[in-house]
Each structure stands twice: as structure tokens, then as C-alpha cells.
Scaffold this active site. Structure first.
Site, PDB file in Angstrom:
ATOM      1  N   TYR A 163       2.954  -1.603   8.251  1.00  0.00           N
ATOM      2  CA  TYR A 163       4.336  -1.162   8.066  1.00  0.00           C
ATOM      3  C   TYR A 163       4.439   0.279   8.537  1.00  0.00           C
ATOM      4  O   TYR A 163       3.636   1.123   8.149  1.00  0.00           O
ATOM      5  CB  TYR A 163       4.711  -1.259   6.588  1.00  0.00           C
ATOM      6  CG  TYR A 163       6.106  -0.768   6.265  1.00  0.00           C
ATOM      7  CD1 TYR A 163       7.222  -1.521   6.612  1.00  0.00           C
ATOM      8  CD2 TYR A 163       6.300   0.443   5.602  1.00  0.00           C
ATOM      9  CE1 TYR A 163       8.501  -1.074   6.315  1.00  0.00           C
ATOM     10  CE2 TYR A 163       7.577   0.893   5.295  1.00  0.00           C
ATOM     11  CZ  TYR A 163       8.672   0.130   5.652  1.00  0.00           C
ATOM     12  OH  TYR A 163       9.942   0.572   5.350  1.00  0.00           O
ATOM     13  N   ASP A 258      -0.787   6.092  12.386  1.00  0.00           N
ATOM     14  CA  ASP A 258       0.215   6.301  11.344  1.00  0.00           C
ATOM     15  C   ASP A 258      -0.524   6.686  10.066  1.00  0.00           C
ATOM     16  O   ASP A 258      -1.031   5.842   9.336  1.00  0.00           O
ATOM     17  CB  ASP A 258       1.043   5.024  11.159  1.00  0.00           C
ATOM     18  CG  ASP A 258       2.103   5.194  10.090  1.00  0.00           C
ATOM     19  OD1 ASP A 258       2.096   6.232   9.396  1.00  0.00           O
ATOM     20  OD2 ASP A 258       2.936   4.279   9.934  1.00  0.00           O
ATOM     21  N   LYS A 286       4.514  11.533   2.923  1.00  0.00           N
ATOM     22  CA  LYS A 286       3.988  11.415   1.559  1.00  0.00           C
ATOM     23  C   LYS A 286       3.315  12.695   1.065  1.00  0.00           C
ATOM     24  O   LYS A 286       4.000  13.630   0.690  1.00  0.00           O
ATOM     25  CB  LYS A 286       3.075  10.204   1.466  1.00  0.00           C
ATOM     26  CG  LYS A 286       3.859   8.883   1.742  1.00  0.00           C
ATOM     27  CD  LYS A 286       3.094   7.679   1.331  1.00  0.00           C
ATOM     28  CE  LYS A 286       3.726   6.369   1.783  1.00  0.00           C
ATOM     29  NZ  LYS A 286       4.773   5.848   0.921  1.00  0.00           N
TER      30      LYS A 286
END
Ligand code: HOZ
Length: 447
Positions: A163, A258, A286
Site C-alpha cells: 500500500y 516507500d 509517520k
């Protein structure tokens, strides 16, 4: 229920009458569903996969969160990763307060942006230049555009179950909420856009080689989670990572790691340092935002120089480099640089996964677990999965039962069998022991 939650609820109740509800979580959820699609602002939070009522949190402190009924949980979600130092770390809160007192945003450059950009480039050797954005989705979306602008090619390669946020071309056979709800490819994504995304199997080096042999000169970029954390946790095979680097170099494609989830999570140098792989571009989010909306993408200078205003690839954002978010990020990045930070995190994660595995083994329950740095995966299965297909064959119903029993016992795990879990430096050995004891009690009555 906190005063704020009470105020929101009273407001909603002007329009909605709720009878005989005992749980404030339920009351808030019922009210929310009237004004927010599904009652949530991000799908996995709705608990649809595990069933039941989502928790509405009113506060967090260290390793704990409290729901609207004031019940305390040991938190293994950590806001989906950012809370690596625990909730409300005093240094982070102070940095945010100080920054806020000087202005919430300017939409103009600030010295703190330079400070965090310099720090990111120092900590991650693959970053020669970096640009700040506000979310992981923005970072990945722009990294893809940049790779296309740089190479002049259109096709991208991703891996099933990974994702990378919710931009059109990346919501094809995606993980996280998309996978949780059985719609790995979203409607609303034009077929013409999805057709430019080639989806391969994670950890399948031979499949990757074949795809490049077939259409290597069309591929602008390969984007990958170096540790997949949105289909539960799947660790990379070393030969897979090596193949990624080799084929991208050979065919002139941009390798995008990523690291929104793994950056400053699996080690101070992220997964690139942990596994020793050098990407062309990296996306971050994050942890680097310390819980506030800050994210980034960066990498090779020759690629980054294609970005406007230097080059012709456009990207912009009013909130990019927001000073309050940057302050939270800087304070968090200072904490993670402390001596022994990642050793501690890794020890707690191992204590948890080994303890849970031993507890399940005692009662003959097919269960296993693993961790990479400060993230972990739990699997109701005989063996640790190494592919999307193996994750899909884990016992999802068993996870759901376990999830709810742990919730009752005061342990908050991600509400889906397809998400990784996270520990923080605020988790003590006693917190982990308490978690293992709760699981042991559940497993002892498992049928
Ligand atoms: N995409 C996140 C899980 N991998 C969920 C984000 C959220 O609900 O906050």
C-alpha cells in the site's frame, strides 16, 4: 468521556436521538455515522474487518490510550506508526507548543524546514535532496510523477498487497484498508490509469526479472515497501531486494523505496540501512512527523532537480513544511537518535513476538509472529508468511476473535489481520509481560 467528546456528542444529538446506549464509543459511533461516511475518516478505523464498534480515543500517554469510556489499553497501533516515543512525549509536546506560539503556518520557507531537510539527508545517505509534504500519500504520488518526468516513461511497477497511499495509480491490488475490505482496486480509478500499473508478486525476484525482460524500457519506476506492512508484515527476501536494485539500474528505472512506515521505525537508517539497499528515491512519513502531518520524498540530486521550480515536474502544498509539524518531527528525530533507542525497541518487539508465540505453542495453537526493528506481525498460521498468497491463507477469523479478546483484556492491536503492529520506547518490559499474560489467558481457553 472527555469534555470535548461530550460537547461533540451533544452537538450531534441535536439532530439524532440515541436511546439506551451504555457505551460512549457506541454513542459517538452512531452519531458519527450520520455525518461522516462509515463514521470514520479512514476506512480501517471502522472495525469492519474485525466487527464491533470502533473505539473513540480521548487521550494517550506513553504506551497507553484511553477510549471514550475511559478504559485504558496498551497501544500497539501508535497512530499507525508515528508514536515511536509513545504518546505525548514531553519533548515533542513542548516543541509543538513552542512552534505554535510562534505561528501556526506561513506558507513560506522557515529555518526549521532547512533543519529537518538537512537532518534527513544526514541520517539517510541515499537522500541528496529532499522535499517536505504533508502525508505519505502525497509523498508517494509525487515520487511517481517525478520518476515519470525524469525517465519520460509512463509505466510503474508495484507489488500485490503493498500500500502506497490512495493516489489513483497506486490503488491497484493495494494493501491496508483496500485489502481489508476485499476491494484491493478502488472504483473511481480510471481503467486507463490502472493500466499503467503493473502488479507483481512481493518477494518474487524471478517474476520481477521476467517483467523487466518483457517491458523494461517502458518502466519509469518500481515502488516497494521494503518491509511490507500493509498486508500484515512480510519481510523481504534478500534476493528480492538485490534484484530490485539490479533490474532498475540495468533498465534505467527509478527504484522508489516507500519508507513511510519503515523509515526511522526499523532502524535509524530505515529499511535501506537495515538491509543495505540503495534506492533512487525514498518516501517518508509517520515517524518523521512525530504524529503531526509531515512527510517527505527525496533521493538522487539529478532526479530531485527535475522538481519545480528547478525543473518541470510540478508539486506544491500550502501545508508543506508546516512549522508545527516540522517541530514535532524534529523533536521525535532527536529522541530516536539517542544511544540504544533502536536496541530497546527491537528488544521489546522481540519480547512480544517470542512471548506470544510461546504462549500459543503451549496450547497447540497454530500461531506465529515476527518483528523487524520496532514493527511486528502476528499470524494465525503454522509458518511465517513470505508472500501475499501466504498472508491470505492465514486464519483471519482466528485473528478477529483474538483481537476482540485482547481488546476486552485492555490491549489495542490494529483492527485488521492485514496491518503490522508497532511498539514504542514507552512500552516497558512489564507492559509486554502484561500483554503476553492476557494472550496466554485467551489461548488457554481457545477452541
Ligand atoms: N493506512 C493506515 C494503515 N496502514 C491506516 C491509517 C488510519 O486509519 O489512520
Amino acid at each position: 468521556m472527555s469534555e470535548h467528546a461530550r460537547r461533540v456528542f451533544r452537538l450531534q444529538n441535536k439532530f439524532i436521538k440515541v436511546f439506551n446506549m451504555t457505551s460512549h464509543n457506541q454513542e459517538l459511533f452512531d452519531a458519527s455515522q450520520q455525518v461522516i461516511p462509515g463514521g470514520v475518516n479512514s476506512p480501517v478505523r471502522a472495525f469492519r474487518s474485525v466487527g464491533g464498534t470502533p473505539l473513540f480515543f480521548q487521550r494517550g500517554r506513553g504506551a497507553y490510550v484511553w477510549d471514550a469510556d475511559d478504559k485504558r489499553y496498551i497501544d500497539y497501533v501508535g497512530s499507525w506508526g508515528p508514536m515511536i516515543a509513545g504518546h505525548c512525549h514531553p519533548d515533542v509536546v513542548k516543541a509543538v507548543q513552542d512552534a505554535a506560539a510562534n505561528g501556526l503556518g506561513f506558507g513560506a520557507p522557515t529555518a526549521s524546514e532547512l533543519e529537518i531537510a538537512g537532518l534527513l539527508c544526514r541520517l539517510l545517505p541515499s537522500l541528496e535532496m529532499v522535499r517536505l509534504v504533508s502525508s505519505g500519500t502525497e509523498a508517494t504520488m509525487t515520487a511517481i510523477r517525478l520518476a515519470r518526468g525524469f525517465t519520460g516513461r509512463s509505466r510503474i511497477v508495484k507489488f500485490e498487497g503493498c500500500y502506497h497511499g490512495h493516489s489513483d495509480g497506486l490503488l491497484v491490488k493495494a494493501g491496508s484498508g483496500a485489502l481489508t475490505f476485499g476491494q484491493p482496486s478502488s472504483s473511481g480509478v480510471p481503467a486507463e490509469i490502472a493500466a499503467l500499473t503493473t502488479v507483481l508478486d512481493y518477494n518474487d525476484a524471478a517474476g520481477l526479472e521476467r517483467a523487466f525482460a518483457e517491458m523494461g524500457d517502458e518502466i519509469a519506476a518500481v515502488i516497494v515497501e521494503p518491509v511490507a506492512g500493509n498486508m500484515n508484515l512480510v519481510a523481504p527476501r534478500p534476493e528480492f531486494l538485490a534484484a530490485l536494485r539490479q533490474v532498475c539500474t540495468r533498465h534505467g528505472a527509478v527504484l522508489i523505496l516507500d519508507e513511510v512506515m519503515t523509515g526511522f521505525r526499523v532502524s535509524l537508517q530505515g529499511a535501506q540501512g537495515y538491509y543495505g539497499i540503495k534506492p533512487d528515491l525514498v518516501t517518508l512519513g509517520k515517524v518523521m512527523g512525530g504524529g503531526l502531518p509531515a512527510a517527505a520524498f527525496g533521493g538522487r540530486r539529478d532526479i530531485m532537480q527535475c522538481l519545480a521550480p528547478m525543473g518541470s515536474v510540478y508539486q506544491a502544498g500550502t501545508l508543506s513544511g508546516n512549522p508545527v509539524a516540522v517541530a514535532a518531527g524534529l523533536a521525535t528525530l532527536k529522541l530516536v537518535q539517542q544511544e540504544g533507542f533502536y536496541e530497546y525497541l527491537e528488544q521489546r518487539a522481540k519480547q512480544l513476538t517470542e512471548g506470544l508465540t510461546a504462549a500459543a505453542e503451549k496450547y497447540g495453537i497454530p500461531f506465529c509472529a515476527q518483528s523487524v526493528g520496532g514493527m511486528f506481525g502476528l499470524y494465525f498460521s503454522d509458518a511465517i508468511p513470505t508472500s501475499y498468497a501466504e498472508v491470505m491463507s492465514c486464519d483471519k477469523e482466528a485473528f478477529n476473535r483474538f483481537f476482540h479478546a485482547m481488546l476486552d483484556a485492555g490491549v489495542y492491536l490494529a483492527p485488521s489481520a492485514f496491518e503490522a503492529g508497532f511498539v514504542s520506547s514507552a512500552h516497558t518490559a512489564a507492559d509486554i509481560d502484561e500483554t503476553i499474560a492476557a494472550a496466554d489467558a485467551i489461548f488457554s481457553g481457545w477452541k
